[in-house]
Design an enzyme around this catalytic site. Structure first.
Site, PDB file in Angstrom:
ATOM      1  N   SER B  47       0.951  -1.154  -0.157  1.00 16.62           N
ATOM      2  CA  SER B  47      -0.025  -0.044  -0.279  1.00 16.62           C
ATOM      3  C   SER B  47       0.564   1.253  -0.235  1.00 16.62           C
ATOM      4  O   SER B  47       1.910   1.025   0.689  1.00 16.62           O
ATOM      5  CB  SER B  47      -0.829  -0.140   1.409  1.00 16.62           C
ATOM      6  OG  SER B  47      -1.945   1.393   1.059  1.00 16.62           O
ATOM      7  N   GLU B  48       0.830   2.640  -1.018  1.00 15.10           N
ATOM      8  CA  GLU B  48       1.451   3.081  -1.016  1.00 15.10           C
ATOM      9  C   GLU B  48       1.453   4.511   0.065  1.00 15.10           C
ATOM     10  O   GLU B  48       2.720   4.905  -0.072  1.00 15.10           O
ATOM     11  CB  GLU B  48       0.962   4.144  -2.278  1.00 15.10           C
ATOM     12  CG  GLU B  48      -0.067   4.881  -2.632  1.00 15.10           C
ATOM     13  CD  GLU B  48      -1.577   3.593  -3.119  1.00 15.10           C
ATOM     14  OE1 GLU B  48      -1.045   2.557  -3.176  1.00 15.10           O
ATOM     15  OE2 GLU B  48      -1.690   4.053  -3.510  1.00 15.10           O
ATOM     16  N   ASN B  49       0.830   3.763   1.095  1.00 16.77           N
ATOM     17  CA  ASN B  49       1.233   5.193   2.368  1.00 16.77           C
ATOM     18  C   ASN B  49       1.964   4.397   3.459  1.00 16.77           C
ATOM     19  O   ASN B  49       1.947   5.513   4.134  1.00 16.77           O
ATOM     20  CB  ASN B  49      -0.066   5.375   3.574  1.00 16.77           C
ATOM     21  CG  ASN B  49      -1.225   4.040   3.605  1.00 16.77           C
ATOM     22  OD1 ASN B  49      -0.563   2.918   2.457  1.00 16.77           O
ATOM     23  ND2 ASN B  49      -1.181   4.356   4.320  1.00 16.77           N
ATOM     24  N   SER B  89       8.736   4.040  -0.399  1.00 14.58           N
ATOM     25  CA  SER B  89       7.400   3.017  -0.944  1.00 14.58           C
ATOM     26  C   SER B  89       7.264   3.446  -2.444  1.00 14.58           C
ATOM     27  O   SER B  89       6.866   2.655  -2.980  1.00 14.58           O
ATOM     28  CB  SER B  89       5.809   3.404  -0.275  1.00 14.58           C
ATOM     29  OG  SER B  89       5.116   3.090  -0.531  1.00 14.58           O
TER      30      SER B  89
END
Lengths: 221, 215, 221, 215
Positions: B47-49, B89
């Site tokens: 998840s990009e966060n 990320s």
């Protein structure tokens, strides 16, 4: 002796000037430095440029700051959310400027500012309207857009624990933009859940070394 | 004609994700894919966060709002998970380390161009998040979308009329009517739902489609 | 199931091909993957390009690999050391090519390869002979040199602990080039002191997430 | 004339490092500065191989070869230390976060150009390490060197004849004869050792020097 623990939250934000570029941590509410934003609202600096992933949720945090009318411009990747009504109405009323930046560019441009990179050829956004009229170049058969660093006068971020040297660790995905904003700002101010003794943080696990941190505000005080 | 439901589409995408893959599921429709990943495969969700090894939503009462996904909803971390900051990320995404990302779309062109971030409507507030990074970053970008808009327009197009998210980045499209690969020669249909014949799919799509279904 | 633990060190390096660019971790001996280098020597690949901070110490590790004559070129920042006699004699005999790269450029160029950056304007080396005839540009009143990514076909690195997903933690300053070489190589092979159960490494403290690692070779086996 | 010893030079440099500074001491002569840092100041030492908060050499028998300095010698980590990888370490330097770095030199020019990595001799194997990054990265770059070469040539020069490490990067030079600031107008002497008069310093240096000693 190095002691970055601020005597009060008011003193920590006292010198933020009108017209500053302020990097504000958080991905939505996770990692959002609510107390520092409230202190900035009370402090009264205006004509601010805010760099943050979002443009505020509901009526608190960044949204509350926007509501004061003291933010001239927001640089972010994702302003439009179900609860971004404060930003939405300012935007539709033409009362706030928006610079939309892909999230990875936002991150990499702040990292570049912190790392002394003058500009970089970036794969994201090529051929899209967010690349604007920026310089492009083909390198090894792939197209790139030239992107420039984003520097902050101030960063307001949230971390989990700090020591008096300003070493930081974060909590889970609340880490998000904290470490790179700390690199990219001239003055980094951090609110933390807890201050621990110097040496209590394992040197293997420190995420933001204190060199990037100027002031620490404990929330337990 | 029984179109595929959203769940059936998600299950169809999930079938194509190999064991051991590193995968990002975009916000919206693609999020559903997580519910259909085969249990005999170990698939690592990004998840990009800032997490690799994202697990399902927590049980009620166990939510931790410092542990959320790209839609800002509480999730969990599997054994083997790792947290990292935004530059790290997005380095994973932009550096080509993810095997697959699955994105929603407004339109996909026969050149593999993707439009999914902005309708271009003059009063709409634009928002892009990590869509442009994901589109061009993963080894394979899959799109998952309804084949037609609500008023019957094909979302497979010769040229996108909406603002682009990325150029020549989509490898495969999963719709409620078909599965369509994209290569240098354009759209090539590898699967059509039962009860829909190829000619009718072409008519609905309004673009050139090659029939590449296994005999 | 994901299991990156290699059945043997021989199998871990078996597919390294002649002509490969191999990134080799370590700053001097700290972080040097001695066992993997020995395995590469036994494997026999030749015509290699080695990217590493130094060019080998005494007669072991990287120096032993150079001694086989299978290294065509070394890309490094600091070849000349008190105990770099193997490299020194190959160099003076014209039997090895040297590309000297400032240490920070070496690091940032590998990081760029891992992060998908096409090229970057770099402050280091401006006006020096190591900038060669590279493109320069003034940005905001400062001069920069354009630098390109360094990619590896293979990285050989050393870490402290790993799990079967390939998540890594390092030990003290032996961390050095490991994390960025893992990002920059198509195939990253790691020798580790210890393999631990999946979940035994705290997700807050993992330095190299497993996505960057293809094969893990435990030294305790 | 009693020239400053290496230790006296190191002590003189140390006096100018303020409490709370982040400092990198280059290999060779500058390493000595660590031994003279005032004990009532907390100064955080950076070593480019990946540590902030570097401490002194360990006691005999306690050496850990996974904890070394830029000269690859065992060191210790103070309470408050942090480890990081090479890209992060050089980001600190190149991004302008270190307050001071102290470097050795072959030559320093009146424009602040530094030559310290290579004599340019055709048979010498060049080696640069982090010198070029340090030279241009710190907020202030100090040089610590003998004023004259062994055969009496001045190391303060109008123009460097050795290959450059960095351009216009040196703020101050500490030698065994003097302390010399460098600004837009060139060399400006702020301190000369006792028993050496300014005219003689100029003669030995063979370059233009301004006398900027406090009255």
């Amino acid at each position: 002796m190095i002691n970055k623990i601020a005597p009060s939250i008011e003193s920590a934000v006292a010198d933020i000037r009108d017209g500053s570029t302020v990097l504000v941590g958080g991905f939505g509410n996770a990692g959002m430095p609510f107390a520092l934003i409230d202190a900035l609202i009370a402090q009264g600096a205006k004509d601010l440029v805010i760099v943050s992933n979002n443009a505020g949720n509901a009526d608190h945090g960044l949204a509350a700051l926007l509501k004061t009318g003291r933010v001239r411009k927001v640089v972010c990747s994702f302003p439009r959310q179900v609860d971004s009504w404060v930003f939405d109405s300012l935007y539709h009323a033409g009362k706030i400027e928006l610079e939309l930046v892909p999230q990875g560019n936002l991150a990499e441009r702040m990292r570049a500012a912190g790392a002394g990179i003058g500009a970089f050829f970036c794969p994201t956004g090529v051929g899209t309207e967010l690349a604007g009229d920026r310089e492009t170049r083909e390198i090894n058969g792939r197209m790139y857009v030239l992107e420039y660093p984003i520097r902050g006068d101030v960063a307001l971020i949230k971390a989990h624990r700090a020591d008096r040297w300003g070493n930081l660790v974060y909590r889970k995905t609340a880490r998000n933009f904290g470490p790179i904003m700390a690199m990219a700002a001239a003055t980094t101010i951090v609110e933390v859940d807890e201050v621990v003794e110097l040496g209590a943080l394992d040197p293997e696990n420190i995420v933001t070394p204190g060199i990037y941190v100027q002031r620490v505000v404990p929330m337990t005080a | 004609m029984q179109k595929r439901t959203r769940e059936e589409m998600a299950a169809r995408v999930a079938r194509d994700i190999p064991d051991g893959s590193y995968v990002n599921l975009g916000i919206g429709l693609p999020t559903l894919v997580a519910n259909f990943l085969p249990t005999d495969r170990e698939i690592v969700l990004h998840s990009e966060n800032g997490i690799l090894g994202m697990g399902p939503a927590p049980v009620r009462g166990a939510e931790d709002y410092d542990l959320t996904n790209a839609s800002k909803k509480p999730v969990t971390a599997l054994a083997g998970a790792a947290f990292f900051h935004q530059a790290d990320s997005f380095a994973m995404m932009r550096g080509g380390h993810l095997d697959i990302c699955v994105l929603g779309a407004f339109q996909v062109s026969e050149k593999g161009d993707l439009a999914n971030w902005h309708t271009g409507a003059p009063d709409a507030i634009p928002a892009v998040g990590g869509a442009m990074d994901l589109a061009i970053g993963a080894k394979k970008t899959f799109v998952m979308m309804e084949h037609l808009t609500k008023d019957g327009q094909s979302k497979l197009v010769a040229l996108c009329s909406y603002p682009l998210t990325g150029r020549s980045c989509v490898a495969r499209v999963y719709t409620d009517l078909a599965v369509v690969d994209i290569d240098a020669e354009g759209f090539s249909v590898i699967e059509v739902i039962p009860e829909l014949d190829f000619a009718e799919l072409v008519r609905l799509s309004g673009v050139a489609l090659r029939d590449a279904r296994p005999a």
